[in-house]
Design an enzyme around this catalytic site. Structure first.
Site, PDB file in Angstrom:
ATOM      1  N   MET A  19      -4.675  -5.349 -11.216  1.00  9.01           N
ATOM      2  CA  MET A  19      -4.463  -5.613  -9.800  1.00  9.01           C
ATOM      3  C   MET A  19      -5.538  -4.963  -8.943  1.00  9.01           C
ATOM      4  SD  MET A  19      -1.995  -7.632  -9.942  1.00  9.01           S
ATOM      5  CE  MET A  19      -1.470  -7.862  -8.259  1.00  9.01           C
ATOM      6  N   ASP A  53     -10.621   5.243  -9.841  1.00  6.73           N
ATOM      7  CA  ASP A  53      -9.715   5.368 -10.978  1.00  6.73           C
ATOM      8  C   ASP A  53      -9.896   6.776 -11.542  1.00  6.73           C
ATOM      9  OD1 ASP A  53      -8.301   2.778 -12.726  1.00  6.73           O
ATOM     10  OD2 ASP A  53      -8.332   4.753 -13.671  1.00  6.73           O
ATOM     11  N   HIS A  86       1.989  -6.208  -1.288  1.00  7.03           N
ATOM     12  CA  HIS A  86       2.298  -6.696  -2.628  1.00  7.03           C
ATOM     13  C   HIS A  86       1.514  -7.973  -2.930  1.00  7.03           C
ATOM     14  CE1 HIS A  86       5.554  -8.287  -5.613  1.00  7.03           C
ATOM     15  NE2 HIS A  86       4.568  -7.704  -6.232  1.00  7.03           N
ATOM     16  N   ASP A 128       3.028 -23.387   6.991  1.00  7.95           N
ATOM     17  CA  ASP A 128       1.765 -22.705   6.778  1.00  7.95           C
ATOM     18  C   ASP A 128       1.087 -22.415   8.117  1.00  7.95           C
ATOM     19  OD1 ASP A 128      -0.378 -21.853   4.810  1.00  7.95           O
ATOM     20  OD2 ASP A 128      -1.498 -23.270   6.051  1.00  7.95           O
ATOM     21  N   LYS A 176       2.565   7.670  -8.490  1.00  4.33           N
ATOM     22  CA  LYS A 176       2.262   7.080  -7.181  1.00  4.33           C
ATOM     23  C   LYS A 176       2.428   8.124  -6.076  1.00  4.33           C
ATOM     24  CE  LYS A 176       3.039   2.110  -7.890  1.00  4.33           C
ATOM     25  NZ  LYS A 176       1.697   1.534  -7.948  1.00  4.33           N
ATOM     26  N   VAL A 201      -2.203   1.968  -8.603  1.00  3.15           N
ATOM     27  CA  VAL A 201      -2.178   2.693  -9.882  1.00  3.15           C
ATOM     28  C   VAL A 201      -0.903   2.296 -10.637  1.00  3.15           C
ATOM     29  CG1 VAL A 201      -3.506   4.594  -8.900  1.00  3.15           C
ATOM     30  CG2 VAL A 201      -1.017   4.783  -9.025  1.00  3.15           C
TER      31      VAL A 201
HETATM   32  N1  LIG Z   1       0.188  -6.807 -13.084  1.00  3.69           N
HETATM   33  C1  LIG Z   1       0.894  -7.520 -12.227  1.00  3.69           C
HETATM   34  O1  LIG Z   1       1.189  -8.685 -12.450  1.00  3.69           O
HETATM   35  C2  LIG Z   1       1.301  -6.897 -10.926  1.00  3.69           C
HETATM   36  C3  LIG Z   1       1.677  -7.734  -9.867  1.00  3.69           C
HETATM   37  C4  LIG Z   1       2.005  -7.154  -8.645  1.00  3.69           C
HETATM   38  C5  LIG Z   1       1.981  -5.784  -8.498  1.00  3.69           C
HETATM   39  N2  LIG Z   1       1.629  -5.000  -9.546  1.00  3.69           N
HETATM   40  C6  LIG Z   1       1.610  -3.551  -9.335  1.00  3.69           C
HETATM   41  O2  LIG Z   1       0.259  -3.116  -9.232  1.00  3.69           O
HETATM   42  C7  LIG Z   1       0.122  -1.794  -9.713  1.00  3.69           C
HETATM   43  C8  LIG Z   1      -0.949  -1.753 -10.774  1.00  3.69           C
HETATM   44  O3  LIG Z   1      -0.587  -2.615 -11.815  1.00  3.69           O
HETATM   45  P1  LIG Z   1      -1.635  -3.145 -12.886  1.00  3.69           P
HETATM   46  O4  LIG Z   1      -0.986  -4.263 -13.597  1.00  3.69           O
HETATM   47  O5  LIG Z   1      -2.946  -3.362 -12.243  1.00  3.69           O
HETATM   48  O6  LIG Z   1      -1.715  -1.881 -13.850  1.00  3.69           O
HETATM   49  P2  LIG Z   1      -2.880  -1.457 -14.859  1.00  3.69           P
HETATM   50  O7  LIG Z   1      -2.227  -0.621 -15.881  1.00  3.69           O
HETATM   51  O8  LIG Z   1      -3.684  -2.631 -15.262  1.00  3.69           O
HETATM   52  O9  LIG Z   1      -3.816  -0.535 -13.967  1.00  3.69           O
HETATM   53  C9  LIG Z   1      -3.434   0.709 -13.484  1.00  3.69           C
HETATM   54  C10 LIG Z   1      -4.706   1.519 -13.292  1.00  3.69           C
HETATM   55  O10 LIG Z   1      -4.387   2.702 -12.581  1.00  3.69           O
HETATM   56  C11 LIG Z   1      -5.192   3.725 -13.086  1.00  3.69           C
HETATM   57  N3  LIG Z   1      -4.613   4.997 -12.712  1.00  3.69           N
HETATM   58  C12 LIG Z   1      -3.590   5.683 -13.277  1.00  3.69           C
HETATM   59  N4  LIG Z   1      -3.406   6.846 -12.618  1.00  3.69           N
HETATM   60  C13 LIG Z   1      -4.329   6.900 -11.647  1.00  3.69           C
HETATM   61  C14 LIG Z   1      -4.649   7.861 -10.650  1.00  3.69           C
HETATM   62  N5  LIG Z   1      -3.989   8.985 -10.547  1.00  3.69           N
HETATM   63  N6  LIG Z   1      -5.649   7.568  -9.795  1.00  3.69           N
HETATM   64  C15 LIG Z   1      -6.343   6.408  -9.902  1.00  3.69           C
HETATM   65  N7  LIG Z   1      -6.090   5.500 -10.846  1.00  3.69           N
HETATM   66  C16 LIG Z   1      -5.102   5.741 -11.700  1.00  3.69           C
HETATM   67  C17 LIG Z   1      -5.225   3.473 -14.578  1.00  3.69           C
HETATM   68  O11 LIG Z   1      -6.325   4.122 -15.200  1.00  3.69           O
HETATM   69  C18 LIG Z   1      -5.355   1.948 -14.609  1.00  3.69           C
HETATM   70  O12 LIG Z   1      -6.696   1.565 -14.612  1.00  3.69           O
HETATM   71  C19 LIG Z   1       1.506  -1.403 -10.186  1.00  3.69           C
HETATM   72  O13 LIG Z   1       2.155  -0.707  -9.160  1.00  3.69           O
HETATM   73  C20 LIG Z   1       2.179  -2.720 -10.461  1.00  3.69           C
HETATM   74  O14 LIG Z   1       3.567  -2.641 -10.348  1.00  3.69           O
HETATM   75  C21 LIG Z   1       1.275  -5.527 -10.740  1.00  3.69           C
END
Ligand SMILES: NC(=O)c1ccc[n+]([C@@H]2O[C@H](COP(=O)([O-])OP(=O)(O)OC[C@H]3O[C@@H](n4cnc5c(N)ncnc54)[C@H](O)[C@@H]3O)[C@@H](O)[C@H]2O)c1
Length: 714
Positions: free
Chosen positions: A324, A343, A450, A296, A407, A400
């Site tokens: 996220m 958003d 990430h 750490d 993306k 997103v």
């Molecule tokens: N949920 C997890 O455990 C986790 C962990 C690590 C990484 N991630 C990554 O984080 C990202 C988001 O995941 P999440 O779980 O928060 O998803 P989520 O579905 O909860 O949220 C996605 C958000 O993006 C918004 N969105 C869609 N298109 C958009 C645009 N053009 N402009 C702005 N906003 C837009 C949606 O309205 C939604 O609110 C993904 O790439 C996912 O792979 C997720």
């Protein structure tokens, strides 16, 4: 001047009162071996100085002594036990001699007095602190226990129950708590510390303070009758067994040490402490936990380099207000970096703001923050539906939906709305950074960032360097993650990056176990109770979300077809097809619901057993060791490959990413520490036994060579 050493000095103040002052070379005082040696000489000088009436221990730093020097530990634990014994005997002799000086003694505590620092102040008759004092014995957190008299003096000073709580939790304690318990005799204003100490020593010399009684209490047996003792120690053992569990022996050892020494005087009690301390130094748990501490420090020092080299983030934007994005914006605002949260969906913005509000309200209820602080953090997040709000933003995190097309579009759009030197990071969990970079005009200003879910709680942030990412971009994003209070680890780009790349082979091991007739409930139980994961694989998949897991599994199969390619329908597919997405929709491998208090609970669901039977052979029982091997070998092999391919820079960073990102059991220390403990040759032999299960079980030639050469990773 009575004594002058490298890390401390002793001088005569007035009226025969001497001051021994710690003043280490760096920014803090540590009780390393050199300081101990110096302290020994100082005590000799004090013993030989005539006409002394009192001694005060002080520090010239902001903190008293932060503890022993942990960087010395691992080498020291390798010494022959007789040498370890000498080291402890030396320290104990010094503290005993301080305790036995023929005049009253007092310690003045500002800031931390931890571990050896705490044991040092326990040797004096009195302790005076200011409000900044933080006192504690954190050794059990490192798989050890106090070894310089802490298990002997603390219970004699504040009672066995309080001492056991301090020692088994390892928490440090604020000045008011220390005062109430009697660890501190007084808490005074910082500028009155010295005057108060002089007055106290004068009073003691005149007999107005019974310093000899204080001393006698610390050197005599504990004052507990048999019944009280039985109650105290049995209760403590029950609590420690439940809390620390079987994988962490140190807290229990501390309790049994205090118990065994209860009826003994100081010198006999110290011998028991010494011997039990040495036993703990020889455990793999202590080695693993000390290793984690040092790793750490290593990742922190790397992050500090980035912070020094880079412009700090002053204003951030987060795209996507989902699970996220909401979490990232919150964490940024909490740490004082305002974030615009964009958003396309108004409801998502409301949800994101509500989530932040909920987290803050919880802290408000617990008294951790006040209303002003709550309002400041909330106004640090600006929800928006348009890119107009992004002016002046220096750092963008894209979060997103996990869809490459969406993306790509969002990244291109945002790039057109921000300054040329704004860095853009994607929180994608599966899409290669170099692929996403193709949609950008300035790929050198782009990398992966990430985060793990829930963002406010998970310490790891994987920073992914794409093919074209510049060093400055990496430094700025690392610095931003560090400013958010996270532990950033930089990795190179590949499908799954580091953490998911090594996690999915583990899930594939699980699929194969189920296909071979294993009961997922048994697999979870073994991986939790015996290997020590916080959640077994089926439960973890349910929490991550079967849909998410299913998607990522496909990406990994695509990315590494030779090892992770699919050969027919598997357990994850079955759950996915039935739309059993896990905790999020109430059914996955398990049946999920909330109890009356709203806490999530899970139960094995007979229906999922029936469904899985369609992809499984005859149900059979597996030996726990075989389950562990079949689950862990794919992960371990992939971790080794990631090091060999330079996806991750060092064993230390790999182990920390595993512990901080997916809760790899800390008592194992991480995959590389685990391999070193097992011995590489033993590991290769074990993996070879399972080689028939497929390429995920095949050991790399590099590892085979290291095993043949009798090497270790650390
Ligand atoms: N949920 C997890 O455990 C986790 C962990 C690590 C990484 N991630 C990554 O984080 C990202 C988001 O995941 P999440 O779980 O928060 O998803 P989520 O579905 O909860 O949220 C996605 C958000 O993006 C918004 N969105 C869609 N298109 C958009 C645009 N053009 N402009 C702005 N906003 C837009 C949606 O309205 C939604 O609110 C993904 O790439 C996912 O792979 C997720």
């Amino acid at each position: 001047m009575i004594y002058q050493g490298e890390a401390l000095s002793v001088q005569l103040l007035q009226d025969g009162i001497a001051e021994l002052s710690f003043d280490g070379k760096g920014s803090i005082n540590k009780l390393d071996r050199a300081t101990l040696l110096s302290l020994e000489q100082a005590v000799t000088a004090l013993e030989q100085t005539p006409d002394l009436n009192g001694l005060m221990l002080t520090s010239r730093k902001d903190a008293f002594i932060v503890g022993a020097d942990i960087t010395e530990f691992l080498d020291m634990f390798d010494l022959p036990q007789a040498r370890l014994d000498d080291w402890l005997s030396q320290a104990n002799r010094i503290f005993n001699r301080i305790e036995d000086l023929p005049f009253p003694t007092v310690s003045l505590v500002r800031g931390y007095a931890l571990g050896g620092g705490c044991e040092c102040i326990l040797a004096t008759d009195f302790r005076i602190g200011d409000v900044s004092a933080r006192i504690g014995l954190p050794e059990t957190k490192l798989g050890l226990m106090p070894g310089f008299g802490g298990t002997v003096r603390l219970p004699r000073l504040i009672g066995a129950d309080n001492a056991m709580e301090w020692i088994t939790t390892g928490q440090d304690n604020k000045a008011d708590v220390c005062l109430a318990l009697g660890v501190l005799d007084a808490v005074v204003d910082t500028d009155k510390l010295q005057a108060s100490a002089i007055q106290l020593l004068k009073d003691a010399a005149l007999g107005k303070q019974d310093w000899q009684a204080k001393r006698a209490q610390k050197t005599a047996p504990l004052t507990l009758d048999k019944l009280e003792a039985a109650m105290s120690f049995n209760t403590a053992k029950g609590m420690v067994a439940a809390k620390a569990g079987p994988h962490y022996p140190a807290p229990m050892m501390a309790v049994t040490t205090i118990e065994a020494a209860a009826r003994l005087d100081r010198d006999q009690a110290l011998r028991i402490e010494q011997s039990n301390f040495i036993t703990l130094t020889q455990t793999s748990v202590a080695r693993a936990l000390v290793g984690i501490f040092l790793n750490d420090q290593f990742i922190k020092s790397k992050a500090k380099q980035a912070v020094r080299a880079a412009e700090p983030a002053r204003k951030a934007a987060v795209l996507g207000a989902g699970i996220m994005g909401g979490g990232i914006a919150y964490q940024s605002a909490v740490k004082g970096i305002p974030a615009v949260m964009k958003d396309i969906n108004d409801q998502a913005l409301t949800l994101g703001m509500n989530e932040a509000g909920k987290l803050l309200n919880k802290q408000l209820e617990r008294g951790k923050i006040d209303g002003t602080r709550l309002a400041t953090v909330l106004t640090g997040i600006t929800p928006t539906l348009s890119y107009d709000g992004l002016q002046g933003v220096d750092t963008v995190v894209e979060a997103v939906v996990e869809n490459p097309k969406v993306k790509a579009q969002v990244l291109a759009e945002v790039e057109a709305h921000v300054a040329d030197d704004t860095v853009i990071a994607s929180n994608t969990s599966t899409i290669p950074i170099s692929t996403l970079a193709k949609s950008l005009k300035r790929p050198e200003r782009f990398c992966g960032m990430h985060f793990f879910n829930p963002v406010h709680r998970m310490p790891l942030v994987e920073i992914i360097r794409g093919e074209q990412t510049s060093d400055d971009t990496i430094n700025r994003v690392v610095a931003y993650a560090a400013a958010m209070g996270k532990s950033p680890i930089v990795v190179n780009d590949c499908p799954g990056f580091f953490v998911n790349r090594v996690l999915f082979p583990y899930f594939f091991g699980f699929n194969q176990l189920v296909a071979d007739g294993a009961d997922f409930v048994q697999v979870d139980r073994v991986m939790e109770q015996q290997f020590g994961w916080p959640m077994g694989p089926a439960w973890l998949l349910d929490v991550v979300g079967i849909d998410t897991g299913h998607h990522a599994a496909a990406v990994m199969a695509d990315g590494f077809p030779e090892r992770m390619g699919k050969s027919g329908k598997d357990a994850i597919d079955v759950m996915y097809e039935q739309q059993r997405f896990g905790q999020k929709n109430g059914k996955g491998f398990y049946d999920h619901r909330r109890d009356r208090k709203g806490k999530p609970v899970k139960e094995a669901d007979p229906e999922s057993h029936e469904l899985l039977a369609t992809v499984a052979g005859e149900r059979s029982d597996f030996e726990p060791d075989d389950i562990i091997a079949r689950m862990m070998i794919p992960m371990i092999n992939e971790v080794v490959l990631c090091l060999e391919e330079g996806i991750i820079d060092s064993p230390a960073e790999a182990d920390m990413a595993l512990v901080y990102g997916i809760g790899f059991p800390p008592f194992h220390g991480g995959v590389f520490r685990y391999l070193d403990k097992m011995g590489l040759a033993a590991y290769v032999a074990l993996a070879d036994k399972f080689a028939h299960l497929g390429p995920l079980y095949h050991v790399s030639s590099g590892l085979r060579q290291m095993a043949a050469d009798n090497k270790t990773f650390y």
